[in-house]
Write a protein that holds these residues in place. Structure first.
Motif, PDB file in Angstrom:
ATOM      1  N   VAL A   1       8.893 -10.813 -16.249  1.00 18.06           N
ATOM      2  CA  VAL A   1       8.072  -9.837 -16.959  1.00 18.06           C
ATOM      3  C   VAL A   1       6.773  -9.597 -16.200  1.00 18.06           C
ATOM      4  O   VAL A   1       6.314  -8.461 -16.066  1.00 18.06           O
ATOM      5  N   LEU A   2       6.189 -10.677 -15.669  1.00 18.37           N
ATOM      6  CA  LEU A   2       4.974 -10.484 -14.895  1.00 18.37           C
ATOM      7  C   LEU A   2       5.240  -9.675 -13.641  1.00 18.37           C
ATOM      8  O   LEU A   2       4.410  -8.868 -13.217  1.00 18.37           O
ATOM      9  N   LYS A   3       6.429  -9.880 -13.067  1.00 20.37           N
ATOM     10  CA  LYS A   3       6.781  -9.083 -11.896  1.00 20.37           C
ATOM     11  C   LYS A   3       6.852  -7.603 -12.262  1.00 20.37           C
ATOM     12  O   LYS A   3       6.408  -6.734 -11.512  1.00 20.37           O
ATOM     13  N   GLU A   4       7.403  -7.310 -13.452  1.00 23.00           N
ATOM     14  CA  GLU A   4       7.474  -5.915 -13.868  1.00 23.00           C
ATOM     15  C   GLU A   4       6.093  -5.344 -14.136  1.00 23.00           C
ATOM     16  O   GLU A   4       5.838  -4.173 -13.880  1.00 23.00           O
ATOM     17  N   THR A   5       5.207  -6.195 -14.697  1.00 29.94           N
ATOM     18  CA  THR A   5       3.882  -5.649 -14.948  1.00 29.94           C
ATOM     19  C   THR A   5       3.147  -5.378 -13.653  1.00 29.94           C
ATOM     20  O   THR A   5       2.310  -4.479 -13.590  1.00 29.94           O
ATOM     21  N   SER A   6       3.495  -6.122 -12.591  1.00 26.94           N
ATOM     22  CA  SER A   6       2.798  -5.888 -11.334  1.00 26.94           C
ATOM     23  C   SER A   6       3.150  -4.524 -10.757  1.00 26.94           C
ATOM     24  O   SER A   6       2.434  -4.019  -9.906  1.00 26.94           O
ATOM     25  N   LEU A   7       4.253  -3.918 -11.253  1.00 25.71           N
ATOM     26  CA  LEU A   7       4.584  -2.558 -10.843  1.00 25.71           C
ATOM     27  C   LEU A   7       3.437  -1.606 -11.135  1.00 25.71           C
ATOM     28  O   LEU A   7       3.187  -0.659 -10.400  1.00 25.71           O
ATOM     29  N   PHE A   8       2.770  -1.899 -12.260  1.00 19.78           N
ATOM     30  CA  PHE A   8       1.684  -1.031 -12.667  1.00 19.78           C
ATOM     31  C   PHE A   8       0.592  -1.023 -11.611  1.00 19.78           C
ATOM     32  O   PHE A   8       0.109   0.025 -11.189  1.00 19.78           O
ATOM     33  N   PHE A   9       0.229  -2.217 -11.180  1.00 19.88           N
ATOM     34  CA  PHE A   9      -0.864  -2.285 -10.210  1.00 19.88           C
ATOM     35  C   PHE A   9      -0.432  -1.795  -8.841  1.00 19.88           C
ATOM     36  O   PHE A   9      -1.240  -1.331  -8.064  1.00 19.88           O
ATOM     37  N   HIS A  10       0.846  -1.912  -8.581  1.00 16.78           N
ATOM     38  CA  HIS A  10       1.388  -1.423  -7.325  1.00 16.78           C
ATOM     39  C   HIS A  10       1.215   0.064  -7.160  1.00 16.78           C
ATOM     40  O   HIS A  10       0.781   0.564  -6.132  1.00 16.78           O
ATOM     41  N   PHE A  11       1.631   0.799  -8.223  1.00 15.70           N
ATOM     42  CA  PHE A  11       1.735   2.232  -8.080  1.00 15.70           C
ATOM     43  C   PHE A  11       0.480   2.981  -8.491  1.00 15.70           C
ATOM     44  O   PHE A  11       0.444   4.189  -8.423  1.00 15.70           O
ATOM     45  N   ARG A  12      -0.489   2.245  -8.986  1.00 20.93           N
ATOM     46  CA  ARG A  12      -1.707   2.944  -9.342  1.00 20.93           C
ATOM     47  C   ARG A  12      -2.459   3.328  -8.085  1.00 20.93           C
ATOM     48  O   ARG A  12      -2.352   2.689  -7.061  1.00 20.93           O
ATOM     49  N   SER A  13      -3.291   4.339  -8.200  1.00 20.56           N
ATOM     50  CA  SER A  13      -4.183   4.631  -7.091  1.00 20.56           C
ATOM     51  C   SER A  13      -5.165   3.472  -6.964  1.00 20.56           C
ATOM     52  O   SER A  13      -5.373   2.707  -7.893  1.00 20.56           O
ATOM     53  N   THR A  14      -5.783   3.369  -5.809  1.00 21.81           N
ATOM     54  CA  THR A  14      -6.574   2.163  -5.557  1.00 21.81           C
ATOM     55  C   THR A  14      -7.869   2.225  -6.349  1.00 21.81           C
ATOM     56  O   THR A  14      -8.898   2.654  -5.837  1.00 21.81           O
ATOM     57  N   ASP A  15      -7.774   1.819  -7.606  1.00 23.03           N
ATOM     58  CA  ASP A  15      -8.995   1.712  -8.405  1.00 23.03           C
ATOM     59  C   ASP A  15      -9.424   0.266  -8.433  1.00 23.03           C
ATOM     60  O   ASP A  15      -8.632  -0.641  -8.201  1.00 23.03           O
ATOM     61  N   GLY A  16     -10.667   0.073  -8.777  1.00 24.27           N
ATOM     62  CA  GLY A  16     -11.136  -1.294  -8.944  1.00 24.27           C
ATOM     63  C   GLY A  16     -10.642  -1.848 -10.265  1.00 24.27           C
ATOM     64  O   GLY A  16     -10.173  -1.143 -11.132  1.00 24.27           O
ATOM     65  N   VAL A  17     -10.757  -3.162 -10.410  1.00 29.15           N
ATOM     66  CA  VAL A  17     -10.262  -3.804 -11.629  1.00 29.15           C
ATOM     67  C   VAL A  17     -11.062  -3.343 -12.836  1.00 29.15           C
ATOM     68  O   VAL A  17     -10.527  -3.071 -13.906  1.00 29.15           O
ATOM     69  N   LEU A  18     -12.405  -3.205 -12.649  1.00 30.74           N
ATOM     70  CA  LEU A  18     -13.241  -2.820 -13.785  1.00 30.74           C
ATOM     71  C   LEU A  18     -12.893  -1.435 -14.291  1.00 30.74           C
ATOM     72  O   LEU A  18     -12.877  -1.177 -15.485  1.00 30.74           O
ATOM     73  N   SER A  19     -12.602  -0.511 -13.346  1.00 26.90           N
ATOM     74  CA  SER A  19     -12.296   0.834 -13.811  1.00 26.90           C
ATOM     75  C   SER A  19     -10.944   0.862 -14.526  1.00 26.90           C
ATOM     76  O   SER A  19     -10.745   1.622 -15.472  1.00 26.90           O
ATOM     77  N   ILE A  20     -10.013  -0.005 -14.080  1.00 27.56           N
ATOM     78  CA  ILE A  20      -8.722  -0.093 -14.784  1.00 27.56           C
ATOM     79  C   ILE A  20      -8.946  -0.586 -16.204  1.00 27.56           C
ATOM     80  O   ILE A  20      -8.396  -0.048 -17.168  1.00 27.56           O
ATOM     81  N   LEU A  21      -9.810  -1.607 -16.329  1.00 28.79           N
ATOM     82  CA  LEU A  21     -10.061  -2.138 -17.672  1.00 28.79           C
ATOM     83  C   LEU A  21     -10.727  -1.095 -18.549  1.00 28.79           C
ATOM     84  O   LEU A  21     -10.406  -0.936 -19.715  1.00 28.79           O
ATOM     85  N   ARG A  22     -11.682  -0.361 -17.955  1.00 28.35           N
ATOM     86  CA  ARG A  22     -12.345   0.672 -18.750  1.00 28.35           C
ATOM     87  C   ARG A  22     -11.338   1.756 -19.129  1.00 28.35           C
ATOM     88  O   ARG A  22     -11.392   2.322 -20.199  1.00 28.35           O
ATOM     89  N   GLY A  23     -10.402   2.020 -18.190  1.00 30.56           N
ATOM     90  CA  GLY A  23      -9.383   3.010 -18.505  1.00 30.56           C
ATOM     91  C   GLY A  23      -8.516   2.564 -19.676  1.00 30.56           C
ATOM     92  O   GLY A  23      -8.100   3.367 -20.508  1.00 30.56           O
TER      93      GLY A  23
END
Lengths: 298, 292
Positions: free
Chosen positions: A33-55
């Motif tokens: 499941v964690l591997k599947e969730t890492s898909l999200f971070f893979h395919f996102r544009s290169t945002d910082g972690v904080l902006s992802i959290l704010r998103g």
């Protein structure tokens, strides 16, 4: 002698292997499941972690356009669970008290059997009832039948039997001491329930409430069928909204890569919420008002 | 206080009665051969539910069998010595919401082990879901066995394996049967976990086998109510069939115990009629001497 060897291996190997399989499945499952969730971070544009959290903390959920705001859905889940608890808890509490203390024993036993029966109903059937009976009934009076009110009612119906059975067990577990003490002190029946039994059982009742809330958070289909499923903040009682689980169920068939990862993240989030609630429930259930050795107030 | 209680009981039971009412209305039509053995037409708006019924039975059987065979050794282990890892793993499993379990099953069985959308993945996911439940019931049964039986059995020459198979399991059998039945009912009521693991196909099971996708009845009810318009009657009919399937084991158990009791009564009556004075049957063994 050979059969002894066979039987011993039929016994010793499963006894070691089965628990190992259970634990392995859990670890394996979480890893995947964690591997599947890492898909999200893979395919996102290169945002910082904080902006992802704010998103995540916004209310706009448009995965195709890269907006993953889950706030509306989290609030929707919490709101529907609160409403369902508010409806089902008084009903199950008073029913339980009647069943355990006041009704004739045969009727009480029959009602408890019926409650066990109701607890075994598939939640799709209750959702179907909501879709077919409740919503047209509500639509005749309110503009739209879908919304928080009907979802709360349906979730309350789903949670009721199990909660009522649990409260029955909690109340009648070792209640004779307290009831006898109350009787000897001159309390009436309802008096000894309200003033002696319930205050003593309060932590365990709170535990039951929190466990019911965790089950309500996990319930997907029945709520999904009556909620309207539009990603909005749950503003009014009759506005369509969406829960976290409904998003997972509805969007999983067609989710693409980053979207899919985000759905798995939603699943992990739901699981975390349920875990937190269950942990709090376990902690609350350990509270004791009286010291177990001396009987003093803590 | 009691008046409030009676009021709430009335509210609860009347709401449940109104849930059961449409199902009972459609129940007579469930018992037709064309429904149980026919294929669906019009995406399920008409015709039967044979593939769905087969898929349901297959998925339920897989899940209960796997859960029982995995759960029995785990229950034995847990009833003997308290294992923190195992206990917390089972508590974790028991707490996972059903749709997250669907995601877990998807990740592990559909993708990780490569089974694809199949009845096997659905069955295995359900098995893991009902596993903690079955283990709880079985473990309670095993904990009821007195501790003294273990040294007693060793002193009589039983090995540990013999003791487990020949003494403990027959003693625990009623609990196991109860656990079996409750797990069957719990698995039958499960929909969300099957949505992403067993698939939606409505082709008959004989054509696809274990690794093909199928649609258990609970998923079918969901499809009929949400995604196909105007299929409410068929949805209630499928829901009625689903409840019948889920209660089939309990009914089987009750019917078999009733048949057994009937046989006993008939046998006793027959014996009494043929050998009315046979004191071996009525009063126990004959007194051979005055000091019996």
């Amino acid at each position: 002698m050979w059969s002894k060897v066979w039987v011993t291996f039929l016994y010793k190997i499963p006894l070691k292997v089965a628990p190992a399989l259970v634990i392995l499945f859990l670890l394996f499952g979480f890893a995947l499941v964690l591997k599947e969730t890492s898909l999200f971070f893979h395919f996102r544009s290169t945002d910082g972690v904080l902006s992802i959290l704010r998103g995540f903390l916004s209310t706009e959920w448009y995965p195709e356009e890269g907006q993953y705001g889950i706030l509306a859905m989290v609030l929707g889940s919490l709101a529907v669970v609160l409403l369902a608890l508010g409806l089902s808890l008084p009903l199950s509490f008073f029913s339980a008290i009647s069943i355990v203390f006041f009704l004739p024993r045969t009727l009480a036993a029959a009602l408890q059997q019926l409650l066990q029966l109701f607890a075994g109903i598939p939640s799709v059937m209750i959702g179907l009832f909501g879709l077919v009976t409740l919503i047209p009934a509500l639509s005749s009076t309110m503009p739209i039948g879908f919304g928080l009110a009907s979802a709360g009612i349906i979730l309350a119906i789903v949670l009721l039997p199990h909660t009522c059975i649990q409260i029955c067990e909690v109340i009648e577990n070792q209640c004779t001491d307290i009831m006898l003490s109350g009787q000897s002190l001159g309390f009436s029946r309802s008096g000894s329930i309200v003033r002696l039994l319930i205050p003593e059982r309060l932590p365990i009742l709170c535990q039951t409430i929190l466990l019911a809330a965790s089950r309500g958070l996990g319930e997907t289909l029945a709520v999904m069928m009556v909620a309207g499923n539009i990603v909005n903040l749950p503003s009014g009682l009759f506005e369509p909204f969406r829960t976290l689980n409904a998003t997972i169920a509805l969007e999983m068939p067609y989710a693409a890569e980053a979207h899919r990862g985000s759905l798995f993240i939603l699943g992990v989030l739901t699981f975390m919420l349920v875990l937190v609630l269950r942990g709090i429930a376990r902690g609350v259930g350990r509270i004791r008002f009286l010291d177990s050795d001396t009987g003093d107030r803590i | 206080m009691n008046r409030l209680g009676i009021l709430s009981i009335l509210i609860v039971f009347s709401s449940y009665a109104s849930i059961f009412a449409p199902m009972f209305r459609e129940l007579p039509q469930v018992f037709s051969v064309s429904y149980i053995f026919g294929s669906p037409q019009d995406l399920g708006l008409a015709g039967g539910v044979a593939p769905m019924l087969q898929a349901t039975v297959v998925v339920l059987s897989i899940s209960v069998l796997v859960a029982a065979s995995l759960g029995l050794p785990v229950a034995i282990v847990l009833s003997r010595s308290e294992n923190v890892w195992l206990r917390s793993a089972l508590d974790l499993l028991a707490g996972i919401p059903s749709i997250v379990f669907g995601l877990l099953g998807h990740a592990v069985f559909v993708q990780g082990l490569g089974f694809g959308y199949s009845l096997l993945s659905g069955g295995l996911t359900l098995a893991c879901m009902i596993l903690p439940f079955f283990i709880r019931v079985a473990e309670d049964g095993f904990r009821l066995i007195p501790q003294s039986y273990s040294p007693l059995a060793s002193s009589l020459g039983f090995t540990e394996a013999s003791r487990t198979f020949r003494i403990e399991i027959p003693l625990v059998m009623p609990s196991l049967v109860t656990g079996f039945i409750l797990s069957w009912m719990r698995a039958a009521a499960e929909t969300a976990a099957l949505l992403f693991t067993a698939g939606y196909s409505i082709r008959p099971v004989e054509g696809i086998g274990l690794f093909g996708s199928g649609r258990p009845l609970s998923v079918h009810v969901f499809e009929l109510s949400m995604n196909i318009g105007g299929a409410d009657d068929m949805a209630w009919r499928s829901a009625g069939l689903l409840m019948l399937v889920s209660f089939s084991f309990i009914l089987l158990l009750r019917v078999s115990s009733a048949i057994r009791k009937l046989r006993q009564i008939l046998l006793r009556a027959y014996q009494k009629e043929i050998f009315p004075k046979n004191i071996y049957l009525e009063n126990g063994p004959k007194k051979r001497s005055s000091c019996d």
